[in-house]
Write a protein that holds these residues in place. Sequence first.
Motif, short mmCIF file in Angstrom:
data_model
loop_
_atom_site.label_atom_id
_atom_site.label_comp_id
_atom_site.label_asym_id
_atom_site.label_seq_id
_atom_site.Cartn_x
_atom_site.Cartn_y
_atom_site.Cartn_z
N LEU A 23 44.60 -50.95 -39.65
CA LEU A 23 43.16 -50.70 -39.74
C LEU A 23 42.37 -52.00 -39.68
CD1 LEU A 23 43.10 -47.93 -42.50
CD2 LEU A 23 42.48 -47.64 -40.10
N ASN A 24 42.84 -53.03 -40.39
CA ASN A 24 42.14 -54.30 -40.34
C ASN A 24 42.15 -54.91 -38.95
OD1 ASN A 24 41.05 -54.90 -42.97
ND2 ASN A 24 43.14 -55.10 -43.74
N GLU A 25 43.26 -54.75 -38.22
CA GLU A 25 43.31 -55.25 -36.85
C GLU A 25 42.28 -54.53 -35.97
OE1 GLU A 25 47.31 -54.60 -35.62
OE2 GLU A 25 48.12 -56.35 -36.68
N ARG A 26 42.20 -53.22 -36.11
CA ARG A 26 41.26 -52.45 -35.28
C ARG A 26 39.81 -52.79 -35.62
NH1 ARG A 26 43.48 -46.68 -36.65
NH2 ARG A 26 41.63 -45.95 -35.50
N ILE A 27 39.55 -52.96 -36.91
CA ILE A 27 38.18 -53.28 -37.33
C ILE A 27 37.79 -54.68 -36.85
CG2 ILE A 27 36.74 -53.72 -39.36
CD1 ILE A 27 38.46 -51.46 -40.72
N ALA A 28 38.69 -55.65 -37.00
CA ALA A 28 38.40 -57.01 -36.53
C ALA A 28 38.16 -57.02 -35.03
CB ALA A 28 39.55 -57.94 -36.89
N ALA A 29 38.90 -56.18 -34.29
CA ALA A 29 38.70 -56.11 -32.84
C ALA A 29 37.29 -55.62 -32.51
CB ALA A 29 39.75 -55.20 -32.22
N GLN A 30 36.80 -54.67 -33.29
CA GLN A 30 35.45 -54.15 -33.03
C GLN A 30 34.37 -55.10 -33.49
OE1 GLN A 30 34.67 -49.94 -33.55
NE2 GLN A 30 36.80 -49.59 -34.17
N LEU A 31 34.61 -55.84 -34.57
CA LEU A 31 33.58 -56.72 -35.10
C LEU A 31 33.52 -58.06 -34.36
CD1 LEU A 31 34.04 -56.22 -38.96
CD2 LEU A 31 32.31 -55.18 -37.48
N ALA A 32 34.67 -58.57 -33.94
CA ALA A 32 34.70 -59.92 -33.39
C ALA A 32 35.39 -60.01 -32.03
CB ALA A 32 35.37 -60.86 -34.38
N GLY A 33 35.77 -58.87 -31.48
CA GLY A 33 36.40 -58.89 -30.17
C GLY A 33 37.81 -59.43 -30.17
N GLN A 34 38.48 -59.41 -31.33
CA GLN A 34 39.86 -59.90 -31.38
C GLN A 34 40.81 -58.88 -30.75
OE1 GLN A 34 39.47 -62.28 -35.63
NE2 GLN A 34 41.17 -60.93 -35.28
N ARG A 35 41.88 -59.40 -30.20
CA ARG A 35 42.89 -58.52 -29.63
C ARG A 35 43.70 -57.89 -30.77
NH1 ARG A 35 48.11 -59.52 -28.38
NH2 ARG A 35 47.78 -61.78 -28.66
N ILE A 36 43.91 -56.57 -30.69
CA ILE A 36 44.68 -55.87 -31.72
C ILE A 36 46.10 -56.43 -31.75
CG2 ILE A 36 45.65 -53.66 -32.43
CD1 ILE A 36 43.17 -52.32 -31.35
N GLY A 37 46.56 -56.78 -32.92
CA GLY A 37 47.91 -57.34 -33.07
C GLY A 37 47.94 -58.85 -33.03
N ALA A 38 46.81 -59.49 -32.67
CA ALA A 38 46.77 -60.95 -32.63
C ALA A 38 46.68 -61.52 -34.04
CB ALA A 38 45.57 -61.41 -31.80
N GLN A 39 47.01 -62.81 -34.16
CA GLN A 39 46.87 -63.49 -35.44
C GLN A 39 45.41 -63.45 -35.87
OE1 GLN A 39 49.35 -64.70 -37.18
NE2 GLN A 39 48.19 -65.64 -38.84
N PRO A 40 45.10 -62.99 -37.09
CA PRO A 40 43.69 -62.87 -37.49
C PRO A 40 42.96 -64.21 -37.35
CG PRO A 40 45.12 -61.82 -39.10
CD PRO A 40 46.02 -62.54 -38.15
N ALA A 41 41.81 -64.15 -36.72
CA ALA A 41 40.99 -65.35 -36.54
C ALA A 41 39.82 -65.31 -37.51
CB ALA A 41 40.49 -65.42 -35.10
N TRP A 42 39.22 -66.47 -37.72
CA TRP A 42 38.08 -66.57 -38.62
C TRP A 42 36.80 -66.30 -37.86
CZ3 TRP A 42 38.86 -66.65 -43.65
CH2 TRP A 42 40.13 -67.01 -44.11
N PHE A 43 35.92 -65.50 -38.44
CA PHE A 43 34.63 -65.21 -37.84
C PHE A 43 33.65 -64.85 -38.95
CE2 PHE A 43 37.18 -61.34 -37.82
CZ PHE A 43 36.33 -60.39 -38.37
N PRO A 44 32.36 -65.05 -38.72
CA PRO A 44 31.38 -64.73 -39.76
C PRO A 44 31.46 -63.26 -40.17
CG PRO A 44 30.38 -66.05 -38.04
CD PRO A 44 31.74 -65.67 -37.54
N GLY A 45 31.50 -63.03 -41.48
CA GLY A 45 31.59 -61.68 -42.00
C GLY A 45 32.99 -61.19 -42.28
N ARG A 46 34.00 -61.99 -41.92
CA ARG A 46 35.38 -61.55 -42.21
C ARG A 46 35.59 -61.50 -43.72
NH1 ARG A 46 41.24 -64.57 -41.29
NH2 ARG A 46 42.48 -62.81 -42.04
#
Length: 616
Positions: A458-481
């Motif tokens: 769920l966190n991967e999918r949400i990060a992808a929608q909020l910051a354009g991260q690829r699902i399954g990628a190493q979590p990246a830092w972005f404002p609001g994380r």
Amino acid sequence: MSLLYALRRLGVLRTLDDALAQAMRRLDPDATEEVLVAGALASFAVAQGHAGFDPAQPRRLVDADLAWPAPDAWRAALAASPLVAVPRSAADASAAAPLVLEDGLVYLRRYREHERHLALGLARIAAQSVAMPDLDRLAPLFATLFPDAADDRQARAAALALRRALLLVTGGPGTGKTTTIARLLALRVAAALHAGRAPPRIALAAPTGRAAERMAESLRHAVARMAAVGVPAGVRDALPSGAGTLHRLLGTIPDRPDFRHGADNPLPHDVVVVDEASMVDLPLMRRLVEAIGPGTQLILLGDPDQLPSVEAGDVLAAIVRAAGSGDGLCADDAHALAPLLGRVAAAQGDGALASHRVHLERGWRQGDALHLAPLADAVRRGGDAAAREHAIELLRGGTLAGVSFRSGAFDPSRDAPRLLAHWRALARMDDPAEALREAGRMRLLSAVREGPQGTRRLNERIAAQLAGQRIGAQPAWFPGRLVLITENSYRHGLFNGDTGICLPDASGALTAWFPGDDPAHPRAFHPAALPAHESAFAMTVHKAQGSEFDAVWLVLPTRPNRVLSRELLYTGLTRARSELHVVAEEGILREALSRHASRMSGLARRLGARSSGADG
């Protein structure tokens, strides 16, 4: 094929569990298969939250159709092994051996000693005498705080605190546990002032920073209400306004697992109050109890229907079993406290600590927007088939204000667009303190960590929608994380369960902000310097214990999972203050409601509970 090999092939044992079995083999080359498997399972049991394991119930740990030894033969092999200590009595320290066999349970020696020391410590505190104050002088203040004392369990708890060095106050959300504590502390302060002494030194603590913050906030509100009913300013001003974590109370030592306060250096307080006691694990509760010196009162608050601690043990449940129902005062208490309570009915104690517990029942914390009490009560009674069906009907019927239900899999875009909008708004905030406050208003909770409905995915999918991260990628830092700490770091002063947010600092550099002692001034950390952490848009119910949110989305897996229990459901849904949204299949709900989250432990027996065999 050996049983140990079969467990390895199933992928059940961790590397640590298998390593212990191999170390035991090196210590005793003649060790039997039964002893080596017991060592691996005793280690695995601790990882699953148990203090030990029962050879008569190995499938409680590993639900597999394996060639398990017959229980009596297994215990006989263990008792005959030099790798297994068999204490003569519950109070005796065990011999130096990797394992301990006691009252049908197999322990790692360290965890058996945690239980033994904790039981002896609680008994020591409970046996301490408390000097009774002048009740006639306290009676006017008591009547102000508790106008209906004879029928008020909060009043009974406060009165009993004047007689007991160990007190357990239990109850569900909104039953007034913190209000009761504020009032009983006011009585303690007033008693000292009447006697010409300094006010008692009071410490308030909870297992997590968020739970401590909630406790302090509730106490401040309770003190403000006291002013409205005429409690003297001298009494109110002596009450504590803040609370801290148990780790901070005990005094963490950087890069060491020990604490500054313990048996040789007790806490310098007259009263120690611990909220959310269900979250305190066995080793930490032992350390706390050992740090309670002579003359110090220990008051534990908790909800016995919540999940047990993440780590090993279910301390609150064990104390509750030893204390019984908590439905009244014994005859001696009723007589001694008559100047405050008047004539009250005495109850026959049904446990060794019966006169040390009061269970609060009246009321629930909810407003007009959320009508949660009937659902929470049905979930709590889910061991009964009729209660299970009633809980599901309440969810399905849509008749509870503020509660919604949908079956199937959870999709953040479809099921929680408000959550996504909320998180996007956090990223645009300039003030980290305000962002941290707002972040606590809404939360997505999952029953599990892994799988399509687990927090990781769920966190991967949400990060992808909020910051354009690829699902399954190493979590990246972005404002609001949102960030959740997953291990204790005494060096940083960050602990498992602490939640922060990533926002730019004054120079524009992305910074991880976490709550500090002053809510208006959060602490700043470089993201690369943080201890182990993960995203916190979705949290497990376990991690959310001790917290509350205005709105909660509670998600269950679409397939059966052993972690599901009615305690998990109860804990998850009672995190909501104003609205609750449940996404689950009805069949999964029935499974969860029918399962009790029990732990294998001997603590209740050590405390004198009227039962035999392993707890849980």
